[in-house]
Design a protein around this motif. Structure first.
Motif, PDB file in Angstrom:
ATOM      1  N   UNK A 122      46.121  40.972  47.480  1.00 56.40           N
ATOM      2  CA  UNK A 122      45.064  41.442  46.594  1.00 56.40           C
ATOM      3  C   UNK A 122      44.590  40.296  45.723  1.00 56.40           C
ATOM      4  N   UNK A 123      43.454  40.525  45.070  1.00 56.47           N
ATOM      5  CA  UNK A 123      43.066  39.664  43.978  1.00 56.47           C
ATOM      6  C   UNK A 123      43.412  40.392  42.687  1.00 56.47           C
ATOM      7  N   UNK A 124      42.965  39.859  41.568  1.00 56.32           N
ATOM      8  CA  UNK A 124      43.296  40.457  40.270  1.00 56.32           C
ATOM      9  C   UNK A 124      42.750  41.874  40.126  1.00 56.32           C
ATOM     10  N   UNK A 125      41.583  42.148  40.733  1.00 55.68           N
ATOM     11  CA  UNK A 125      40.985  43.482  40.631  1.00 55.68           C
ATOM     12  C   UNK A 125      41.748  44.523  41.440  1.00 55.68           C
ATOM     13  N   UNK A 126      42.480  44.074  42.436  1.00 52.70           N
ATOM     14  CA  UNK A 126      43.257  44.987  43.262  1.00 52.70           C
ATOM     15  C   UNK A 126      44.745  44.965  42.975  1.00 52.70           C
ATOM     16  N   UNK A 127      45.154  44.146  42.010  1.00 60.63           N
ATOM     17  CA  UNK A 127      46.589  43.951  41.745  1.00 60.63           C
ATOM     18  C   UNK A 127      47.325  45.256  41.434  1.00 60.63           C
ATOM     19  N   UNK A 128      46.802  46.059  40.517  1.00 54.71           N
ATOM     20  CA  UNK A 128      47.517  47.282  40.133  1.00 54.71           C
ATOM     21  C   UNK A 128      47.678  48.236  41.311  1.00 54.71           C
ATOM     22  N   UNK A 175      48.114  38.645  45.017  1.00 54.07           N
ATOM     23  CA  UNK A 175      48.448  37.918  43.815  1.00 54.07           C
ATOM     24  C   UNK A 175      49.556  38.656  43.056  1.00 54.07           C
ATOM     25  N   UNK A 176      50.023  38.041  41.992  1.00 55.47           N
ATOM     26  CA  UNK A 176      51.199  38.575  41.322  1.00 55.47           C
ATOM     27  C   UNK A 176      50.963  38.946  39.860  1.00 55.47           C
ATOM     28  N   UNK A 177      49.692  39.011  39.450  1.00 56.73           N
ATOM     29  CA  UNK A 177      49.359  39.415  38.086  1.00 56.73           C
ATOM     30  C   UNK A 177      47.873  39.776  38.031  1.00 56.73           C
ATOM     31  N   UNK A 178      47.419  40.175  36.844  1.00 56.52           N
ATOM     32  CA  UNK A 178      46.002  40.501  36.648  1.00 56.52           C
ATOM     33  C   UNK A 178      45.168  39.273  36.301  1.00 56.52           C
ATOM     34  N   UNK A 179      45.802  38.094  36.269  1.00 53.53           N
ATOM     35  CA  UNK A 179      45.061  36.864  35.981  1.00 53.53           C
ATOM     36  C   UNK A 179      44.055  36.599  37.096  1.00 53.53           C
ATOM     37  N   UNK A 214      43.960  35.003  49.331  1.00 57.74           N
ATOM     38  CA  UNK A 214      44.893  36.086  49.637  1.00 57.74           C
ATOM     39  C   UNK A 214      44.483  36.832  50.901  1.00 57.74           C
ATOM     40  N   UNK A 215      43.194  36.935  51.137  1.00 57.01           N
ATOM     41  CA  UNK A 215      42.729  37.509  52.393  1.00 57.01           C
ATOM     42  C   UNK A 215      43.178  36.674  53.578  1.00 57.01           C
ATOM     43  N   UNK A 216      43.093  35.352  53.430  1.00 55.57           N
ATOM     44  CA  UNK A 216      43.515  34.444  54.498  1.00 55.57           C
ATOM     45  C   UNK A 216      45.022  34.518  54.724  1.00 55.57           C
ATOM     46  N   UNK A 270      40.680  44.278  46.953  1.00 59.82           N
ATOM     47  CA  UNK A 270      39.958  43.579  45.896  1.00 59.82           C
ATOM     48  C   UNK A 270      39.140  44.626  45.152  1.00 59.82           C
ATOM     49  N   UNK A 271      38.222  44.229  44.314  1.00 61.87           N
ATOM     50  CA  UNK A 271      37.477  45.204  43.520  1.00 61.87           C
ATOM     51  C   UNK A 271      36.739  46.224  44.365  1.00 61.87           C
TER      52      UNK A 271
END
Length: 146
Positions: free
Chosen positions: A7-13, A34-38, A45-47, A65-66
């Protein structure tokens, strides 16, 4: 089943919630970030998830992602990846049944947790139907070799 998550930050949670959900179902998870909301750049991450599928490190992948659009674009650039952006149960099922999708893409800002869990379960549990659909998958591979 071994499932790669990214995920990216928008998809982290949502990624974290899906990870717990899948572990409770007995699946092995390869969390590629990713490992946080940063703020991060989603293509990395897609790759990672696409490569994990292609290298046999995981059987299937889930990207978030978002909106899901960016992750879909990235993953589908990899030959042999069939990433499906889904927003409801029918497309999640058909992505597997007819298209043998190997990555489910979700929009963390688009769908709620309960729907996401149902979609993940459908995506994981639905087999590829094969038959005429297999011929079409092979055609996609032939047409996109370059």
């Amino acid at each position: 089943m071994k499932i790669a998550l990214g995920s990216d930050h928008a998809g982290f949670e949502l990624k974290e919630k899906i990870k717990t959900f899948l572990e409770e179902l007995g699946h092995e998870i390869l969390d590629l970030g990713c490992y946080s909301k940063d703020s991060v750049d989603y293509p990395e991450f897609g790759a990672k998830v696409a490569r994990a599928i292609l290298n046999g490190e995981a059987e299937r992948g889930i990207l978030i992602c978002g909106t899901g659009i960016g992750m879909s674009m990235v993953a589908n650039r990899f030959h042999g990846i069939r990433a499906a952006l889904c927003h409801e149960l029918f497309t999640a099922k058909m992505a597997r049944l007819h298209n043998d999708a190997n990555i489910l893409v979700l929009g963390g800002r688009v769908i709620g947790d309960a729907l996401a869990f149902e979609m993940v379960k459908v995506f994981i549990d639905t087999p590829f139907e094969g038959g005429r659909h297999e011929r079409r998958i092979k055609l996609i591979d032939e047409l996109t070799k370059e």
